[in-house]
Motif scaffolding. Structure first.
Motif, mmCIF file in Angstrom:
data_model
loop_
_atom_site.group_PDB
_atom_site.id
_atom_site.type_symbol
_atom_site.label_atom_id
_atom_site.label_comp_id
_atom_site.label_asym_id
_atom_site.label_seq_id
_atom_site.Cartn_x
_atom_site.Cartn_y
_atom_site.Cartn_z
ATOM 1 N N SER A 1 -31.944 78.522 37.537
ATOM 2 C CA SER A 1 -30.879 78.417 36.659
ATOM 3 C C SER A 1 -29.860 79.231 37.046
ATOM 4 C CB SER A 1 -31.228 79.004 35.424
ATOM 5 O OG SER A 1 -30.469 79.097 34.284
ATOM 6 N N GLU A 2 -30.069 80.320 37.805
ATOM 7 C CA GLU A 2 -28.965 81.124 38.406
ATOM 8 C C GLU A 2 -28.164 80.363 39.418
ATOM 9 O OE1 GLU A 2 -27.946 84.814 37.623
ATOM 10 O OE2 GLU A 2 -28.275 83.538 35.955
ATOM 11 N N PHE A 3 -29.177 79.603 40.418
ATOM 12 C CA PHE A 3 -28.514 78.901 41.551
ATOM 13 C C PHE A 3 -27.626 77.870 41.055
ATOM 14 C CE2 PHE A 3 -28.619 75.214 44.173
ATOM 15 C CZ PHE A 3 -28.468 75.950 45.448
ATOM 16 N N CYS A 4 -28.001 77.269 39.674
ATOM 17 C CA CYS A 4 -26.993 76.202 39.223
ATOM 18 C C CYS A 4 -25.613 76.887 38.606
ATOM 19 C CB CYS A 4 -27.812 75.445 38.157
ATOM 20 S SG CYS A 4 -28.903 74.198 38.744
ATOM 21 N N LYS A 5 -25.660 78.049 38.448
ATOM 22 C CA LYS A 5 -24.529 78.782 38.244
ATOM 23 C C LYS A 5 -23.721 78.766 39.389
ATOM 24 C CE LYS A 5 -26.112 82.018 34.433
ATOM 25 N NZ LYS A 5 -26.191 83.531 34.101
ATOM 26 N N VAL A 6 -24.238 79.131 40.611
ATOM 27 C CA VAL A 6 -23.602 78.695 41.822
ATOM 28 C C VAL A 6 -23.032 77.368 42.282
ATOM 29 C CG1 VAL A 6 -23.547 79.256 44.117
ATOM 30 C CG2 VAL A 6 -24.700 80.953 42.626
ATOM 31 N N VAL A 7 -23.850 76.351 41.858
ATOM 32 C CA VAL A 7 -23.284 75.042 42.016
ATOM 33 C C VAL A 7 -22.288 74.775 40.938
ATOM 34 C CG1 VAL A 7 -24.108 72.657 41.350
ATOM 35 C CG2 VAL A 7 -25.833 74.308 42.591
ATOM 36 N N ASP A 8 -22.103 75.280 39.650
ATOM 37 C CA ASP A 8 -21.337 75.251 38.993
ATOM 38 C C ASP A 8 -20.064 75.725 39.269
ATOM 39 O OD1 ASP A 8 -20.526 73.938 36.064
ATOM 40 O OD2 ASP A 8 -19.907 75.957 35.523
ATOM 41 N N GLU A 9 -20.233 76.970 39.852
ATOM 42 C CA GLU A 9 -18.925 77.800 40.393
ATOM 43 C C GLU A 9 -18.123 77.014 41.693
ATOM 44 O OE1 GLU A 9 -18.147 81.898 42.646
ATOM 45 O OE2 GLU A 9 -19.831 81.426 41.529
ATOM 46 N N ALA A 10 -19.089 76.239 42.213
ATOM 47 C CA ALA A 10 -18.765 75.696 43.475
ATOM 48 C C ALA A 10 -18.203 74.393 43.393
ATOM 49 C CB ALA A 10 -19.879 75.254 44.529
ATOM 50 N N GLY A 11 -18.074 73.962 42.041
ATOM 51 C CA GLY A 11 -17.382 72.884 41.586
ATOM 52 C C GLY A 11 -18.143 71.357 42.125
ATOM 53 N N LEU A 12 -19.233 71.388 42.251
ATOM 54 C CA LEU A 12 -19.933 70.048 42.500
ATOM 55 C C LEU A 12 -19.816 69.114 41.375
ATOM 56 C CD1 LEU A 12 -21.324 71.415 44.748
ATOM 57 C CD2 LEU A 12 -23.198 69.815 44.276
ATOM 58 N N PRO A 13 -19.624 67.866 41.529
ATOM 59 C CA PRO A 13 -19.198 67.047 40.658
ATOM 60 C C PRO A 13 -20.494 66.922 39.469
ATOM 61 C CG PRO A 13 -18.752 65.763 42.671
ATOM 62 C CD PRO A 13 -19.256 67.072 42.861
ATOM 63 N N PRO A 14 -20.290 66.783 38.200
ATOM 64 C CA PRO A 14 -21.372 66.372 37.231
ATOM 65 C C PRO A 14 -22.498 65.777 37.823
ATOM 66 C CG PRO A 14 -19.165 66.847 36.117
ATOM 67 C CD PRO A 14 -18.863 66.501 37.452
ATOM 68 N N GLY A 15 -23.776 65.909 37.653
ATOM 69 C CA GLY A 15 -24.812 65.228 37.595
ATOM 70 C C GLY A 15 -25.396 64.958 39.074
ATOM 71 N N VAL A 16 -24.640 65.529 39.975
ATOM 72 C CA VAL A 16 -24.942 65.643 41.571
ATOM 73 C C VAL A 16 -26.466 66.559 41.653
ATOM 74 C CG1 VAL A 16 -24.676 66.280 43.806
ATOM 75 C CG2 VAL A 16 -22.852 65.220 42.477
ATOM 76 N N ILE A 17 -26.292 67.484 40.853
ATOM 77 C CA ILE A 17 -27.448 68.303 40.993
ATOM 78 C C ILE A 17 -27.789 68.823 39.141
ATOM 79 C CG2 ILE A 17 -28.600 70.670 41.406
ATOM 80 C CD1 ILE A 17 -27.060 70.912 43.635
ATOM 81 N N ASN A 18 -29.022 68.367 38.826
ATOM 82 C CA ASN A 18 -29.295 68.418 37.664
ATOM 83 C C ASN A 18 -30.627 69.371 37.589
ATOM 84 O OD1 ASN A 18 -27.319 67.165 36.240
ATOM 85 N ND2 ASN A 18 -28.592 65.282 36.042
ATOM 86 N N LEU A 19 -31.114 70.382 36.636
ATOM 87 C CA LEU A 19 -32.184 71.175 36.389
ATOM 88 C C LEU A 19 -32.937 71.054 35.320
ATOM 89 C CD1 LEU A 19 -33.965 73.496 37.390
ATOM 90 C CD2 LEU A 19 -32.040 75.130 36.389
ATOM 91 N N VAL A 20 -33.995 70.802 35.192
ATOM 92 C CA VAL A 20 -34.778 70.766 33.971
ATOM 93 C C VAL A 20 -36.081 71.527 34.046
ATOM 94 C CG1 VAL A 20 -34.135 68.379 33.092
ATOM 95 C CG2 VAL A 20 -36.068 68.631 34.677
ATOM 96 N N SER A 21 -36.623 72.227 32.799
ATOM 97 C CA SER A 21 -37.858 73.000 33.203
ATOM 98 C C SER A 21 -38.864 72.672 32.159
ATOM 99 C CB SER A 21 -37.250 74.642 32.937
ATOM 100 O OG SER A 21 -36.631 74.655 31.581
ATOM 101 N N GLY A 22 -39.969 72.977 32.349
ATOM 102 C CA GLY A 22 -41.040 72.655 31.427
ATOM 103 C C GLY A 22 -42.266 73.644 31.610
ATOM 104 N N ALA A 23 -43.136 73.894 30.677
ATOM 105 C CA ALA A 23 -44.138 74.673 31.003
ATOM 106 C C ALA A 23 -45.455 74.035 31.251
ATOM 107 C CB ALA A 23 -44.412 75.552 29.528
ATOM 108 N N GLY A 24 -45.431 72.885 30.848
ATOM 109 C CA GLY A 24 -47.013 72.228 31.179
ATOM 110 C C GLY A 24 -46.677 71.131 32.203
ATOM 111 N N ILE A 25 -47.388 70.136 32.021
ATOM 112 C CA ILE A 25 -47.369 68.845 33.002
ATOM 113 C C ILE A 25 -46.436 67.834 32.377
ATOM 114 C CG2 ILE A 25 -49.690 69.170 34.237
ATOM 115 C CD1 ILE A 25 -50.710 66.852 32.372
ATOM 116 N N ASP A 26 -45.787 67.800 31.286
ATOM 117 C CA ASP A 26 -45.341 66.815 30.683
ATOM 118 C C ASP A 26 -44.027 66.371 31.333
ATOM 119 O OD1 ASP A 26 -47.153 66.467 28.827
ATOM 120 O OD2 ASP A 26 -46.226 67.473 27.118
ATOM 121 N N VAL A 27 -43.276 67.485 31.673
ATOM 122 C CA VAL A 27 -41.901 67.068 32.365
ATOM 123 C C VAL A 27 -42.230 66.494 33.639
ATOM 124 C CG1 VAL A 27 -39.798 68.154 33.141
ATOM 125 C CG2 VAL A 27 -40.545 68.894 30.802
ATOM 126 N N SER A 28 -43.110 67.211 34.430
ATOM 127 C CA SER A 28 -43.179 66.839 35.900
ATOM 128 C C SER A 28 -43.763 65.377 35.845
ATOM 129 C CB SER A 28 -43.980 67.722 36.440
ATOM 130 O OG SER A 28 -43.848 68.871 36.619
#
Length: 224
Positions: free
Chosen positions: A187-214
């Motif tokens: 999540s903190e890395f994506c703050k850097v991505v946002d700061e660097a101005g990458l176009p939206p959608g080039v790097i996305n981040l999701v999180s999940g506690a179990g196996i569902d998201v993966s």
């Protein structure tokens, strides 16, 4: 204590999001087993949003010259450099590394990203002689499309650098899914991505506690 617990959102299509149903899960300090942060426990709806926006962003990203994609990667490197202390102490808190090892992981991450950016000049096809007259056979390298970065818990930052660098410089977009034990660094890395101005959608981040998201990610038709 609960008032010290900080929430770290996901990052999708250039926006900070929580789970569509509001669900979260706890992140525990391995040194003392205290809860110190929460992150979204994403739903199928959130995964689909990440996938569709990554797909939508990929074509225009692919159309950029490789050297332009490399410049974006170096913007990430430049934005990371002043945050060495921040990320090192975050790795100590989240993953349990010694501070010296955490500084080493940070430095390795910069090297991985820089190496990938420098490879932009080495993306080449091949020309072969043909068995037929007046014909040449050519191999052109093209992006895969949308890539998935499933990151293990032991190197939360370095594994991000090792995955996104080669993927992005070759014209792919990427969805990151951090290990549930160490999702904060992503999540903190994506703050850097946002700061660097990458176009939206080039790097996305999701999180999940179990196996569902993966499991939703690895079985989706955009990724298989």
């Amino acid at each position: 204590m609960e008032h010290n617990i900080k929430h770290y959102p996901c990052y999708v299509n250039g926006q900070w999001i929580d789970a569509s149903n509001g669900a979260t899960f706890n992140v525990v300090n391995p040194a003392n087993e205290e809860v110190w942060a929460t992150v979204p426990d994403c739903t199928e709806e959130d995964v689909n949003l990440a996938l569709t926006t990554s797909k939508e962003a990929q074509l225009s990203w692919q159309m950029l010259p490789a050297i332009e994609r490399a410049r974006y990667i170096m913007k990430i490197v430049d934005a990371l450099k002043p945050k060495r202390e921040h990320f090192a102490r975050l790795l100590v808190l989240e993953q349990g590394k010694t501070l010296a090892e955490a500084f080493g992981e940070f430095d390795d991450t910069l090297n991985y990203l820089t190496y990938s950016a420098e490879a932009a000049r080495r993306i080449q096809g091949e020309i072969f002689p043909s068995d037929s007259p007046n014909e040449q056979l050519m191999i052109t390298k093209v992006p895969y499309g949308v890539c998935l970065g499933l990151c293990a818990y032991n190197f939360p930052l370095a594994l991000i650098g090792r995955k996104i660098g080669p993927a992005l410089v070759t014209g792919n977009t990427m969805i990151l899914k951090a290990h549930e034990a160490t999702p904060i660094t992503a999540s903190e890395f994506c703050k850097v991505v946002d700061e660097a101005g990458l176009p939206p959608g080039v790097i996305n981040l999701v999180s999940g506690a179990g196996i569902d998201v993966s499991s939703q990610l690895v079985t989706h038709h955009l990724l298989v």
